[in-house]
Design an enzyme around this catalytic site. Sequence first.
Site, PDB file in Angstrom:
ATOM      1  N   HIS A 109       0.816  -1.028   0.227  1.00  0.00           N
ATOM      2  CA  HIS A 109      -0.171  -0.188  -0.626  1.00  0.00           C
ATOM      3  C   HIS A 109       0.656   1.205  -0.048  1.00  0.00           C
ATOM      4  O   HIS A 109       2.246   0.920   0.777  1.00  0.00           O
ATOM      5  CB  HIS A 109      -0.864   0.097   1.235  1.00  0.00           C
ATOM      6  N   ASP A 111      -0.262   4.200   0.885  1.00  0.00           N
ATOM      7  CA  ASP A 111      -1.269   5.334   1.533  1.00  0.00           C
ATOM      8  C   ASP A 111      -0.484   5.005   2.945  1.00  0.00           C
ATOM      9  O   ASP A 111       0.590   3.912   3.550  1.00  0.00           O
ATOM     10  CB  ASP A 111      -3.032   5.015   2.162  1.00  0.00           C
ATOM     11  N   ASP A 142       6.018   1.896   6.920  1.00  0.00           N
ATOM     12  CA  ASP A 142       4.824   0.969   6.514  1.00  0.00           C
ATOM     13  C   ASP A 142       4.383   1.775   6.110  1.00  0.00           C
ATOM     14  O   ASP A 142       3.666   2.679   5.318  1.00  0.00           O
ATOM     15  CB  ASP A 142       3.882   1.343   8.241  1.00  0.00           C
ATOM     16  N   GLU A 176      -5.089   1.381   2.450  1.00  0.00           N
ATOM     17  CA  GLU A 176      -5.171  -0.129   3.034  1.00  0.00           C
ATOM     18  C   GLU A 176      -5.282   0.391   5.067  1.00  0.00           C
ATOM     19  O   GLU A 176      -6.045  -0.767   5.686  1.00  0.00           O
ATOM     20  CB  GLU A 176      -3.411  -0.707   3.286  1.00  0.00           C
ATOM     21  N   GLU A 177      -4.779   1.444   5.148  1.00  0.00           N
ATOM     22  CA  GLU A 177      -4.429   2.009   6.474  1.00  0.00           C
ATOM     23  C   GLU A 177      -6.119   1.771   6.602  1.00  0.00           C
ATOM     24  O   GLU A 177      -6.585   2.204   8.261  1.00  0.00           O
ATOM     25  CB  GLU A 177      -4.198   3.556   6.550  1.00  0.00           C
ATOM     26  N   GLU A 200       4.565  -5.789   4.599  1.00  0.00           N
ATOM     27  CA  GLU A 200       4.528  -5.242   5.719  1.00  0.00           C
ATOM     28  C   GLU A 200       5.439  -5.112   6.418  1.00  0.00           C
ATOM     29  O   GLU A 200       5.796  -6.752   6.865  1.00  0.00           O
ATOM     30  CB  GLU A 200       2.839  -5.297   5.664  1.00  0.00           C
ATOM     31  N   HIS A 400       3.019   3.866  12.451  1.00  0.00           N
ATOM     32  CA  HIS A 400       2.433   4.342  13.073  1.00  0.00           C
ATOM     33  C   HIS A 400       2.967   5.245  14.106  1.00  0.00           C
ATOM     34  O   HIS A 400       2.016   6.583  15.185  1.00  0.00           O
ATOM     35  CB  HIS A 400       0.799   3.961  13.621  1.00  0.00           C
TER      36      HIS A 400
END
Lengths: 431, 431
Positions: A109, A111, A142, A176-177, A200, A400
Amino acid sequence: MREQLAQLKENIKSEVHQWLTDHQEEGINLLQSLVQADSTQGNEAEAQQIVIDTLNELGLDVDRWDPDGESLSKHPYFASSRDNFNGSPNVVGVQKGTGDGRSIIFNGHIDVVPAGDREQWDFDPYSGKVVDGKMYGRGVTDMKGGNVAMLLAIKALQNIGIQLKGDVIFQSVVEEESGGSGTLAAVLKGYKADAAIIPEPTNMKVFPKQQGSMWFRVHVKGRSAHGGTRYQGVSAIEKSLAVVDHIRQLEKKRNDRISDPLYQNIPIPIPINVGKIEGGDWPSSVADLVKIEGRMGISPEETMENAKAEMEEWLEKLKEVNPWFEESPVRLEWFGARWLPGSIDLEHKLMNTLVSTYRDVLDEEPIVEASPWGTDGGLLTEVGSTPSLVFGPGVTGMAHFPNEYIELDKVFEVAEIMALTLVDWCGIEES
Amino acid sequence: MREQLAQLKENIKSEVHQWLTDHQEEGINLLQSLVQADSTQGNEAEAQQIVIDTLNELGLDVDRWDPDGESLSKHPYFASSRDNFNGSPNVVGVQKGTGDGRSIIFNGHIDVVPAGDREQWDFDPYSGKVVDGKMYGRGVTDMKGGNVAMLLAIKALQNIGIQLKGDVIFQSVVEEESGGSGTLAAVLKGYKADAAIIPEPTNMKVFPKQQGSMWFRVHVKGRSAHGGTRYQGVSAIEKSLAVVDHIRQLEKKRNDRISDPLYQNIPIPIPINVGKIEGGDWPSSVADLVKIEGRMGISPEETMENAKAEMEEWLEKLKEVNPWFEESPVRLEWFGARWLPGSIDLEHKLMNTLVSTYRDVLDEEPIVEASPWGTDGGLLTEVGSTPSLVFGPGVTGMAHFPNEYIELDKVFEVAEIMALTLVDWCGIEES
């Protein structure tokens, strides 16, 4: 013949390794430019353009489209905070194989989650600053580092003249998030393969099973009164404590029945996290409503529907814990994000290939576990019928978080493992 | 002589009763006009003008002033959400006695709490609608009904030709609902008396002791982590449950030592109410901070300083409950509103007078208890050296609620009891 093949593989391994060593700066620059392109929800286009340029250089057939929110949002597995994806393109690049090989999806991903409080960052989160072999930035672990590892794997093989028999479908997806609408759109557009790898951030662990998750909200009622006569009311705060405790018991019950050895080193395989609580509106009034929000982990061995039903039935039992809940039952809502669990058979050929390649390249056994979180692998498996595993170079614990970073060495190690996995999985033209 | 006096009082009682009966409509109209004047914080001027007009008609010396926030805010017992009271006048009317009598303060607040959700009201909260002997509206019970009872008491005596020996100081103050700055300003301006009556809504009970209260906020820390690996974090929500439980034990400890018979029918004499909880910011993250807010009841037998210290020491003990609190102690704040406890001696002459007058008028024993909430009586007692009791016609349970109402009969009963209490307390010129 077997000896020849072994020699050939040894040669390829050595050439891939050399090419990656010679092109570290190129890889680092690509990763840095991707990190510098802030691709939080709604702002993905700039980073995707970098991906498109790279795929064009590699000569892949590039497909770029904005997912159609209107039709997507009708899908039972759609989960997003928005239903309009204009300006948030998905990108897929296909490298056609020469034929008769196994196909693979490389899914990553683009995003990233917001940078959060800038005060907590030592560097600009969109600088991609490199210090002591680590690159810092939002999304570097990530999962832009994983995406670059995939692109480097494809490029390394091309440059040393390897032609794969099977198709390689590189996907750079949005959302994805926020629940996987980008991957869902790619699957619904017809992109499927014999298997998939999603890099990931796993700390280089191999995750053949990915935990799913669902968000829930429980409304707990009380009865208001003045705080000075609080005994005339019923505190929704006190009742919510009972609810949190009750949920904790459900977590225990659900985890007690998990015997899968992939979870043996994980203290709580499928946690139920109560992450948010809010209720009452005046210090000297008895609170008449508390809302708690959380995330329920879903095992790859169960369906989301069964897990939902189990939570619903369990909350019904609150009335046995306390008669108040007979009078005022809690209300359960499923809301927001949702990730399907995903899995690949432990004996699947791609697992065997990846694990043995890992062993060859790094001279050690990989750790094989079940993931503690959901990925788009659930959608690929469930909706796209594409068995998926997760394996990537990023640092799990930094995803994150402020000061998110990746160890650059790992990006190149994963690129090497992926390139050699492609060789085994897709097969090569030996001409 | 004693017989003559008894006869005189009997005559006064009968005349007061007749006058009040004949002037019900006037009393109801006054109350209605006060309710119709929304006097929420900052909007008190219109209602105060009605009070001023009434006091002028009665010939009292009227003092109207906007409390001076700058000097007030330096007082140790100042507690308010604002420090500017321009446009929020206090009103005091003084009826000088003929001399040699005891003086009295009649204290009532003009401010009302917000109406809240209009949907929950059957009538416009500022209509003062009368149905079946009840008037509905915000502030009618808390405490404009009590204020009108006081005004009617003064007026009744004037109209039947009674001259009191002692001064009557009628106070219509702002800010009671926000911590008492209006009464504090009146005290600091020099208004004191031999005793005071505050007709807050007591359901016609007599409260010689008034509970004080303070607001507190506890910050409970955790350590963040992803919900899928929640065992790597420490949930501030779970820890806050331990804190709520710990506070509940302090409440028990504090209440166990209360032996005052005035509290014998009250399940929890001085409650600690946890009224608000808020923490965590993402369903699938472990919450790293929860804030709980509450109200601590303060007994008339203790000081606020001692109560604060007890809470502080108690929360220190959390580390004995759970080692987490050694590492991450909770933080306690005292904030917002604060009401001093207040009291009057049970054998005080005003108590005796009020109780025996009540008995004479209503032919039954009044219920004497300690109040479950604070009033401005604490400030009158502590800062103004004016012993205070609370006794009023309003419905305790409807204060601050939708559909707040008062039974109009009670307003006139209290007016009668107050008029006859004035006769006994202040003494009358027998000319």
